[in-house]
Scaffold this motif. Structure first.
Motif, PDB file in Angstrom:
ATOM      1  N   HIS A 917      58.594  94.297  26.651  1.00 15.06           N
ATOM      2  CA  HIS A 917      59.052  94.098  28.028  1.00 15.06           C
ATOM      3  C   HIS A 917      60.441  93.480  28.052  1.00 15.06           C
ATOM      4  N   ARG A 918      61.297  93.877  27.096  1.00 17.53           N
ATOM      5  CA  ARG A 918      62.593  93.227  26.944  1.00 17.53           C
ATOM      6  C   ARG A 918      63.422  93.288  28.219  1.00 17.53           C
ATOM      7  N   GLU A 919      63.351  94.381  29.002  1.00 18.66           N
ATOM      8  CA  GLU A 919      64.192  94.506  30.200  1.00 18.66           C
ATOM      9  C   GLU A 919      63.753  93.559  31.304  1.00 18.66           C
ATOM     10  N   ALA A 920      62.545  92.964  31.199  1.00 14.67           N
ATOM     11  CA  ALA A 920      62.045  92.058  32.241  1.00 14.67           C
ATOM     12  C   ALA A 920      61.981  90.622  31.771  1.00 14.67           C
ATOM     13  N   VAL A 921      62.593  90.297  30.620  1.00 11.55           N
ATOM     14  CA  VAL A 921      62.491  88.957  30.030  1.00 11.55           C
ATOM     15  C   VAL A 921      63.818  88.238  30.176  1.00 11.55           C
ATOM     16  N   LEU A 922      63.745  86.959  30.556  1.00 12.73           N
ATOM     17  CA  LEU A 922      64.916  86.093  30.687  1.00 12.73           C
ATOM     18  C   LEU A 922      64.697  84.873  29.814  1.00 12.73           C
ATOM     19  N   ASP A 923      65.645  84.610  28.879  1.00 19.07           N
ATOM     20  CA  ASP A 923      65.500  83.489  27.959  1.00 19.07           C
ATOM     21  C   ASP A 923      65.997  82.196  28.601  1.00 19.07           C
ATOM     22  N   LYS A 924      65.255  81.113  28.323  1.00 13.82           N
ATOM     23  CA  LYS A 924      65.699  79.773  28.715  1.00 13.82           C
ATOM     24  C   LYS A 924      66.608  79.232  27.633  1.00 13.82           C
ATOM     25  N   PRO A 925      67.582  78.384  28.013  1.00 12.19           N
ATOM     26  CA  PRO A 925      68.044  78.108  29.381  1.00 12.19           C
ATOM     27  C   PRO A 925      68.818  79.304  29.909  1.00 12.19           C
ATOM     28  N   PHE A 926      68.705  79.562  31.180  1.00 14.27           N
ATOM     29  CA  PHE A 926      69.299  80.760  31.761  1.00 14.27           C
ATOM     30  C   PHE A 926      70.398  80.389  32.746  1.00 14.27           C
ATOM     31  N   GLU A 927      71.289  81.327  32.971  1.00 10.55           N
ATOM     32  CA  GLU A 927      72.326  81.160  33.983  1.00 10.55           C
ATOM     33  C   GLU A 927      71.765  81.619  35.325  1.00 10.55           C
ATOM     34  N   LEU A 928      72.130  80.925  36.386  1.00 15.93           N
ATOM     35  CA  LEU A 928      71.578  81.240  37.706  1.00 15.93           C
ATOM     36  C   LEU A 928      71.927  82.663  38.124  1.00 15.93           C
ATOM     37  N   GLU A 929      73.136  83.107  37.801  1.00 15.52           N
ATOM     38  CA  GLU A 929      73.549  84.439  38.227  1.00 15.52           C
ATOM     39  C   GLU A 929      72.733  85.516  37.527  1.00 15.52           C
ATOM     40  N   ARG A 930      72.373  85.269  36.222  1.00 13.83           N
ATOM     41  CA  ARG A 930      71.553  86.251  35.500  1.00 13.83           C
ATOM     42  C   ARG A 930      70.152  86.317  36.096  1.00 13.83           C
ATOM     43  N   LEU A 931      69.611  85.155  36.499  1.00 19.77           N
ATOM     44  CA  LEU A 931      68.307  85.134  37.150  1.00 19.77           C
ATOM     45  C   LEU A 931      68.360  85.922  38.464  1.00 19.77           C
ATOM     46  N   ARG A 932      69.383  85.653  39.281  1.00 20.75           N
ATOM     47  CA  ARG A 932      69.488  86.342  40.564  1.00 20.75           C
ATOM     48  C   ARG A 932      69.658  87.851  40.369  1.00 20.75           C
ATOM     49  N   GLU A 933      70.462  88.245  39.343  1.00 24.48           N
ATOM     50  CA  GLU A 933      70.692  89.663  39.089  1.00 24.48           C
ATOM     51  C   GLU A 933      69.403  90.365  38.672  1.00 24.48           C
ATOM     52  N   LEU A 934      68.608  89.715  37.789  1.00 28.73           N
ATOM     53  CA  LEU A 934      67.358  90.319  37.329  1.00 28.73           C
ATOM     54  C   LEU A 934      66.370  90.469  38.491  1.00 28.73           C
ATOM     55  N   VAL A 935      66.287  89.445  39.359  1.00 26.77           N
ATOM     56  CA  VAL A 935      65.404  89.517  40.537  1.00 26.77           C
ATOM     57  C   VAL A 935      65.884  90.618  41.471  1.00 26.77           C
ATOM     58  N   ARG A 936      67.191  90.713  41.646  1.00 27.50           N
ATOM     59  CA  ARG A 936      67.744  91.717  42.546  1.00 27.50           C
ATOM     60  C   ARG A 936      67.390  93.128  42.049  1.00 27.50           C
ATOM     61  N   ARG A 937      67.490  93.362  40.703  1.00 25.27           N
ATOM     62  CA  ARG A 937      67.210  94.692  40.169  1.00 25.27           C
ATOM     63  C   ARG A 937      65.735  95.064  40.240  1.00 25.27           C
ATOM     64  N   ARG A 938      64.853  94.076  40.103  1.00 24.90           N
ATOM     65  CA  ARG A 938      63.426  94.388  40.084  1.00 24.90           C
ATOM     66  C   ARG A 938      62.770  94.286  41.471  1.00 24.90           C
ATOM     67  N   MET A 939      63.534  93.826  42.477  1.00 25.70           N
ATOM     68  CA  MET A 939      63.002  93.752  43.847  1.00 25.70           C
ATOM     69  C   MET A 939      62.826  95.175  44.372  1.00 25.70           C
ATOM     70  N   PRO A 940      61.719  95.470  44.998  1.00 22.34           N
ATOM     71  CA  PRO A 940      61.519  96.834  45.519  1.00 22.34           C
ATOM     72  C   PRO A 940      62.562  97.154  46.580  1.00 22.34           C
ATOM     73  N   PRO A 941      62.922  98.427  46.730  1.00 25.90           N
ATOM     74  CA  PRO A 941      63.915  98.806  47.739  1.00 25.90           C
ATOM     75  C   PRO A 941      63.361  98.540  49.134  1.00 25.90           C
ATOM     76  N   PRO A 942      64.243  98.365  50.096  1.00 25.67           N
ATOM     77  CA  PRO A 942      63.769  98.101  51.469  1.00 25.67           C
ATOM     78  C   PRO A 942      63.028  99.307  52.026  1.00 25.67           C
ATOM     79  N   ALA A 943      62.039  99.008  52.810  1.00 32.17           N
ATOM     80  CA  ALA A 943      61.272 100.101  53.454  1.00 32.17           C
ATOM     81  C   ALA A 943      62.159 100.772  54.498  1.00 32.17           C
ATOM     82  N   SER A 944      61.874 102.023  54.764  1.00 30.87           N
ATOM     83  CA  SER A 944      62.667 102.777  55.755  1.00 30.87           C
ATOM     84  C   SER A 944      62.562 102.091  57.108  1.00 30.87           C
ATOM     85  N   GLY A 945      63.690 101.930  57.723  1.00 31.74           N
ATOM     86  CA  GLY A 945      63.715 101.274  59.028  1.00 31.74           C
ATOM     87  C   GLY A 945      64.076  99.824  58.958  1.00 31.74           C
ATOM     88  N   GLU A 946      64.098  99.257  57.644  1.00 31.89           N
ATOM     89  CA  GLU A 946      64.477  97.846  57.544  1.00 31.89           C
ATOM     90  C   GLU A 946      65.977  97.718  57.682  1.00 31.89           C
TER      91      GLU A 946
END
Length: 946
Positions: A917-946
């Motif tokens: 699961h290397r693409e979903a793993v974040l090593d500690k200590p982590f940079e805040l921007e890397r955490l936000r970027e990983l969450v942003r990429r794995r967040m589901p796309p907005p539903a139609s109409g949002e």
């Protein structure tokens, strides 16, 4: 002694029984051939139907036949047609159980005829004649000489001697030939033949009686003839010159049939009688050799045979003393091993070789015949002289590597040994030599068998033999312990049944390699019943005996475990060496992180009271930036330590050398900085085939060794050079060069040996370079060293290029679009980490934090909806791995949108999970921007109409 002779006679019976069988046992046949091949006579064994069963190799040299090619032929097949009746009569005599002696002409392979003398001796089994032994001697030259002598004599002497007796028994007529046969000179012949008729008989008696050896016997025979018996008579008498004359008488009858006189003839039969005597002597000699050969085939102890040989030689040749002397290993002394003097006290059993008769024979390696022992200048034998010996014949008893000794034949009267007698002595010596060689070979074989059995039974390694089908034939106690079974349970069992499942499938391939190459080796796992599997090194050798193979096994389970522990110990020793430097490197940034954070905390409190103080807020921001920089520096140090700590990983792949080398430099910097300046020549090179952690261990060890070879305090004068380059054979070279103390030439060959070290006690374990060598070799590379004492060393590691898929560079982060706001569930057993994640994400998402995985599952079961999960990987009670599995079962779509945060994968299971699961793993200590970027990429796309 009687018991020994009885046992020897029993051995002879067993030998005859073995010889009578249609096929000699292999060991008896080998011994029989060993004995007979020493003989210059042709020796043959025939069956009861006179078919050839065995022929000695001498048949080739004598008559040109291949022994194997003539096997099965009849005894008459090679006999001259004119001589067949005589040979057939001899065969008939042998069939009745009587030994036979016959002379005939044998047809050779080239068609030539040669006169031979054959002595046949029957063998019996179950009361019937089952075969016979024949000893054939080439007498062709002798017969040719006799024939020439006979022709010459016939030319000179045309008739036998003749005389006539009258009615009263007086000599009435005599020819000169009678007197010539007695050896009278011409004058005597003339005087007798010209004497008056009334005195011719007296003159004849006077001339002849003086020539005979036994006058009384001669006159007695003459008186018998003068009595005019009515019949034919024959008698013989010897002359003083050694010749033998035959006297033949027949009655002469008148007209009425009455005896009126007697006719007598005399002829010289010396040659014939001597030939008959020699023939009988040779027959006795050959029978003696045959008897000794039979006994030698089965004699368990050579001493009775040596004594019997001495006695038989003495009785056969009519000698006073026969001895067998054995030479010492050094060759300077001889020991009397046997003699014919039963009950007599022999002189000193040890005889000096130098200057003796036996020593002369051994020096010349040929028979020596002595007519007058006391006057022979070639040697001095006082012992024999004191025993009254006058004449001697001594022959060599040969051995396998050196002469065994001599066979001596001695007489107390003057004696001329004939050529046949010397040949007989040599043949007996050959039989003795063959028997002694057999006994020595059997003793050596028995000793070796005992040694090998002792080694086999007491070896610490497991030993076994197995047949062509792979079934166990023999096992030693160590093998029984290894397999966890008794010997009876193992014998006959296929080898594959005692191996573990993984190794069992490889037995066919190993068997094929064993047949092809003659040997095979490798590692297998053994599965003893009721016990954990064992790791075993094995080696197998084919054909130690026909159809039998040897297997050697060594349990290396503990060795492998010890090697792992030693490798770990070496890593720990390296970590201990670097601990001070690591602590120093961490303490520096930690000190100003703590100081800056404390100062910012205080400043914020004051700034709240004085919001107009803009300068103070700027200083606070600068302090926070410095604190973050210090924290990132500590993060890099910890990342280097983590790379080094993964030394138990065995997975190989593409490794970029530059980052690994930089990590090693960082780890070793505290060792380097006070000793030498560091020069980097890291040329661009492609990735290599390897393992990042193991290569890190190798390079770190080489760098630390280079630093420790230089004394502290002169860093500006010394240098450690770290270089990467393309090598001429296509591999990649990593070189660590120093200007330190160097390595002594006599130490250079041993530096890769385990536990070898030149460092002071307590400084090194002696395992570092050994482990480096093994690690590099396991990756398919090599490690080389160049060094000059007092000037420094260069270690070169040569590694294979990576031939797999190219290593993809990390793409730089691009400007991200505005994130979709979603609900994030954070799971971490460390509250402060959970709080930090919440603060980092709360500006963009709705964040819920829990400290246990079971609480997260409870919220999901309660119906709470989340778009993404951020979870720690290793937690008590229930790990992030367990949580992921539960999510896959309960909410697969949420499981696919999970981010895993880890401070290090310390177990094989966790490392495998991280790799998957290397693409979903974040090593500690982590940079805040890397955490936000990983969450942003794995967040589901907005539903139609949002």
């Amino acid at each position: 002694m009687t018991g020994d002779l009885q046992r020897t006679a029993g051995d002879a019976s067993r030998a005859r029984a073995a010889t009578h069988r249609s096929d000699l046992p292999s060991e008896d046949a080998a011994l029989f051939r060993l004995i007979v091949d020493q003989s210059t006579d042709y020796i043959a064994v025939y069956d009861g139907e006179a078919r050839l069963r065995f022929a000695s190799r001498s048949v080739t040299a004598l008559f040109g036949y291949d022994p194997d090619a003539i096997r099965g032929t009849h005894a008459l097949d090679y006999v001259c047609a004119e001589d067949e009746p005589a040979v057939a009569a001899a065969l008939a005599g042998v069939a009745t159980g009587r030994s036979q002696l016959v002379e005939f002409r044998l047809r050779c392979a080239d068609g030539a005829l040669r006169w031979v003398e054959a002595a046949g001796r029957p063998f019996f089994e179950g009361g019937r004649m089952d075969g016979f032994l024949v000893m054939i001697r080439d007498i062709h030259d002798r017969r040719v000489a006799e024939r020439a002598q006979h022709v010459d004599g016939a030319a000179a002497i045309s008739s036998d001697g003749h005389l006539e007796l009258g009615p009263d028994g007086d000599v009435t007529a005599v020819d000169g030939r009678v007197l010539e046969l007695f050896g009278c000179d011409p004058a005597v012949v003339d005087r007798v033949t010209c004497a008056p008729p009334e005195s011719v008989g007296e003159a004849l008696l006077e001339a002849t009686a003086a020539k005979v050896a036994d006058r009384t016997s001669f006159l007695s025979g003459l008186a018998l003839q003068q009595a005019l018996p009515d019949g034919v008579s024959f008698d013989e008498f010897a002359l003083l010159d050694g010749r033998v004359l035959e006297r033949y008488g027949a009655p002469r009858r008148g007209a009425n049939g009455a005896v009126v006189g007697r006719t007598m003839f005399l002829r010289d039969v010396t040659v014939r009688r001597r030939a008959e005597v020699e023939l009988r002597e040779r027959a006795r000699q050959q029978e003696t050799v045959a008897e000794l050969g039979e006994i030698a085939m089965n004699a368990e102890d050579p001493q009775p045979l040596l004594t019997l040989a001495a006695r038989l030689v003495a009785s056969t040749l009519g000698l006073d003393l026969v001895q067998v002397l054995e030479a010492s290993p050094a060759g300077d002394e001889l020991t009397i091993r046997a003699g014919n003097l039963e009950g007599a006290v022999l002189p000193d059993r040890r005889v000096g070789r130098r200057g003796s008769l036996a020593g002369l024979v051994l020096d010349q390696q040929t028979p020596v015949v002595v007519s007058e022992l006391a006057t022979d200048p070639r040697f001095d034998s006082p012992v024999l002289r004191d025993m009254g010996i006058v004449s001697s014949a001594v022959v060599v008893v040969r051995g396998r590597d050196r002469p065994f000794g001599v066979l001596g034949a001695h007489a107390r009267r003057h004696r001329a040994f004939t050529e046949d007698e010397i040949h007989f002595l040599e043949t007996v010596a050959n039989v003795i030599a063959a028997m002694v060689a057999r006994h020595a070979a059997e003793a050596t074989l028995l000793s070796r068998e005992r040694q090998l059995r002792a080694i086999f039974e007491n070896a610490l390694d497991a030993l076994c033999t197995f047949d062509e089908a792979g079934h166990l034939v023999e096992v030693n106690p160590a093998a029984c312990r290894l397999f966890g079974r008794g010997r009876a349970e193992l014998l006959g069992r296929p080898v594959g049944q005692v191996l573990g499942p993984r190794s069992r499938a490889k037995t066919v391939a190993w068997a094929q390699e064993l047949r092809r190459r003659g040997h095979v080796s490798g590692e297998v796992d053994v599965a003893p019943p009721g016990l954990p599997p064992r790791q075993v090194e094995f080696s197998a050798v084919a054909g130690i005996l026909p159809g039998l193979h040897l297997g050697v096994m060594r349990d290396v389970t503990e060795q492998r475990a010890m090697q792992s522990r030693l490798a770990l110990a070496d890593r720990m020793a390296s970590v201990g060496t670097l601990a001070a430097g690591v602590a120093h490197e961490l303490n520096n940034p930690l000190s100003y992180v703590i100081a800056n954070v404390s100062w910012v905390t205080e400043g914020l409190a004051e700034a709240t009271a004085r919001p107009e103080d803009a300068a103070a807020r700027a200083d606070m921001l600068q302090a926070l930036e410095e604190a973050r920089g210090g924290a990132e520096r500590m993060r890099d140090i910890i990342r280097d330590l983590r790379t080094f700590s993964r030394g138990d990983e065995t997975r190989s792949g593409a490794v970029e050398l530059a980052p690994v080398l930089e990590s090693c430099v960082s780890m070793a910097w505290n060792e380097i900085r006070h000793r030498a300046r560091l020069v980097r020549e890291l040329l661009p090179v492609p990735a290599v085939h390897g393992n990042e952690a193991r290569l890190g261990q190798v390079f770190l060890n080489l760098i630390v060794n280079a630093a420790q070879s230089i004394r502290e305090g002169a860093a500006e004068k010394n240098e450690i050079r770290l270089a990467t380059r393309h090598w001429h054979d296509g591999r990649i070279a990593v070189e660590v060069t120093d200007t330190g103390s160097g390595i002594a030439p006599d130490h250079r060959a041993r530096i890769f040996d385990p536990f070898f070290t030149t460092k002071p006690l307590g400084v090194g374990t002696g395992l570092g370079l050994s482990i480096c060598h093994n690690l590099v070799a396991a990756l398919g590379g090599t490690i080389e060293v160049e060094s000059e004492l007092g000037k420094g060393s260069r270690f070169r590691v040569l590694l294979r290029r990576w031939e797999g898929p190219a290593v993809e560079p990390v793409a730089p982060a691009c400007e991200a679009a505005a994130p979709r706001r979603g609900r994030v569930l954070v799971v971490d057993d460390e509250p402060l980490v959970g709080a930090a994640v919440r603060r980092a994400l709360v500006g963009d998402h709705e964040v819920t934090v829990v400290s246990r995985a079971r609480e997260a599952l409870a919220r999901l079961d309660a119906g709470e909806a989340f778009d993404l999960v951020v979870t720690d990987l290793l937690m008590p009670d229930m790990t992030g791995i367990d949580l992921a599995r539960e999510l896959e079962a309960r909410a697969p779509e949420l499981a696919a949108r999970t981010v895993f945060v880890t401070g290090g994968a310390f177990t094989p299971a966790s490392r495998a999970f991280v790799e998957a699961h290397r693409e979903a793993v974040l090593d500690k200590p982590f940079e805040l921007e890397r955490l936000r970027e990983l969450v942003r990429r794995r967040m589901p796309p907005p539903a139609s109409g949002e």
